[in-house]
Design a protein around this motif. Structure first.
Motif, PDB file in Angstrom:
ATOM      1  N   ILE A 101      -5.700   8.390   1.817  1.00 56.26           N
ATOM      2  CA  ILE A 101      -6.177   8.065   0.473  1.00 56.26           C
ATOM      3  C   ILE A 101      -5.199   7.146  -0.253  1.00 56.26           C
ATOM      4  CG2 ILE A 101      -6.653   9.043  -1.815  1.00 56.26           C
ATOM      5  CD1 ILE A 101      -7.731  11.529  -0.340  1.00 56.26           C
ATOM      6  N   LYS A 138      -3.814   1.911   1.033  1.00 55.45           N
ATOM      7  CA  LYS A 138      -5.016   1.072   0.999  1.00 55.45           C
ATOM      8  C   LYS A 138      -5.267   0.375   2.339  1.00 55.45           C
ATOM      9  CE  LYS A 138      -4.905   0.217  -3.986  1.00 55.45           C
ATOM     10  NZ  LYS A 138      -4.878  -0.803  -5.062  1.00 55.45           N
ATOM     11  N   HIS A 178      -7.857   2.194   4.382  1.00 60.54           N
ATOM     12  CA  HIS A 178      -9.204   2.355   3.846  1.00 60.54           C
ATOM     13  C   HIS A 178     -10.198   1.592   4.726  1.00 60.54           C
ATOM     14  CE1 HIS A 178      -7.670   3.459  -0.450  1.00 60.54           C
ATOM     15  NE2 HIS A 178      -7.238   4.268   0.492  1.00 60.54           N
ATOM     16  N   ARG A 179     -10.299   2.073   5.962  1.00 57.95           N
ATOM     17  CA  ARG A 179     -11.190   1.479   6.960  1.00 57.95           C
ATOM     18  C   ARG A 179     -12.077   2.577   7.524  1.00 57.95           C
ATOM     19  NH1 ARG A 179      -6.262  -0.644   9.012  1.00 57.95           N
ATOM     20  NH2 ARG A 179      -6.678   0.141  11.112  1.00 57.95           N
ATOM     21  N   VAL A 210     -11.649   6.722   7.219  1.00 58.33           N
ATOM     22  CA  VAL A 210     -12.559   7.441   6.322  1.00 58.33           C
ATOM     23  C   VAL A 210     -13.222   8.586   7.078  1.00 58.33           C
ATOM     24  CG1 VAL A 210     -14.680   7.267   4.970  1.00 58.33           C
ATOM     25  CG2 VAL A 210     -12.964   5.451   4.836  1.00 58.33           C
TER      26      VAL A 210
END
Length: 319
Positions: free
Chosen positions: A54, A57, A60-61, A65
């Motif tokens: 989280i 960044k 964040h793929r 996730v």
């Protein structure tokens, strides 16, 4: 039916009593500490993985996730079973109210069902990443990713919800659940009447869910292996980075299937003690939530690097 305590149906409020483990005198505290260590590892391991994903960044793929959704499944299963098990060891309290029993059973079934559906989505994600690398960003868009994750939870919720909907009209004539936690079958063994519809639906749902997910995973990784072999023959290069991300997911799936298989096979050996059978029956709750975050945290380089970097940064700030 088994385990009747009276011939007339019970009226609410119903309070069940779990059979639980047969704990020798003086060993309750030891077993409590072991369960507490297991639950602490579940919370810390899965919590660290989710927190780092989280906060970073760069992670964040889609793959990460999906790992977060898998972490949520582990936390759901561990929290549904282990705190009450610890209470049994520490205080000897094995009573549980009807609503709490159904809630625990529902959460444990959701854990098992959603764990499988999420693994099916993860297999599809890896299939697209390896077999269609150029089209991956356009295929696995944020909208499709979140839709797939939502469907994984919704499908499991509906299937399990229908399973427990049968409990509404079933009268109960017993209060002793012959297990260490509440689940669908042990509760329905207390029914005053036969429950063939629930039995048929439960077996059909389990077979459908397990078979569907297995076929998705088998097809995805067969195509991944085939594509990798073709790439190797054609230009001498294999997308090792993509293939390495597949290995943890295969391990996670195998660990869960082995744990559930051990639970099923334990009932085929009557010579085993009840305590051993019960312990083997909870391996699918205590093993995958502990092992899986370790597999992802150590095997996937990006996640491992991010975890180490975060803790190094936190140590430097404290100095």
């Amino acid at each position: 039916m088994e385990n009747f305590t009276r011939v007339t149906p019970l009226k609410q409020p119903i309070v069940f009593e779990l059979e639980g483990f047969d704990v020798p005198p003086g060993y309750g505290s030891l077993f409590f500490i072991l369960a507490l260590i297991n639950y602490t590892v579940v919370l810390l391991g899965n919590g660290v993985v989710a927190f780092v994903i989280i906060m970073d960044k760069n992670l964040h793929r889609p793959m990460f996730v999906l790992v977060c959704h898998l972490v949520a499944c582990h936390l759901l299963g561990g929290t549904a079973a282990l705190p009450r098990l610890m209470m049994q060891f520490l205080t000897g309290q094995k009573k549980i109210a009807y609503a709490s029993a159904l809630a625990q059973a529902f959460c444990l079934h959701m854990y098992g069902g959603t764990l499988q559906t999420i693994q099916g989505v993860m297999a599809y994600d890896r299939y697209v990443a390896v077999c269609e690398p150029l089209r991956y960003p356009t295929i696995m868009t944020a909208a499709r990713l979140h839709t797939s994750c939502a469907l994984a939870w919704i499908v499991a919720f509906i299937l399990i919800g229908v399973l427990f909907a049968f409990h509404i009209s079933v009268p109960l004539c017993g209060t002793t659940i012959k297990d260490i936690f509440c689940s669908n079958r042990p509760i329905l063994r207390l029914a005053c009447i036969p429950t063939p519809i629930n039995d048929i639906y439960g077996l059909t749902m389990t077979w459908f869910l397990s078979t569907s997910v297995f076929l998705i995973i088998a097809f995805s990784y067969f195509r991944i292996l085939r594509t990798s072999i073709k790439q190797h023959r054609g230009n001498g290069s294999i997308n090792r980075k993509a293939l390495k991300t597949c290995a943890p997911q295969i391990f996670v799936y195998v660990i869960y299937r082995v744990a559930t298989l051990v639970m099923i096979l334990s009932h085929r050996f009557p010579s085993l003690s009840q305590n051993i059978k019960k312990f083997l029956g909870i391996l699918f709750i205590i093993i995958p939530p502990v092992i899986n975050p370790m597999i992802y945290g150590l095997v996937i380089k990006e996640l491992r690097t991010s975890i180490f970097s975060y803790f190094i940064k936190q140590c430097s700030l404290k100095k």
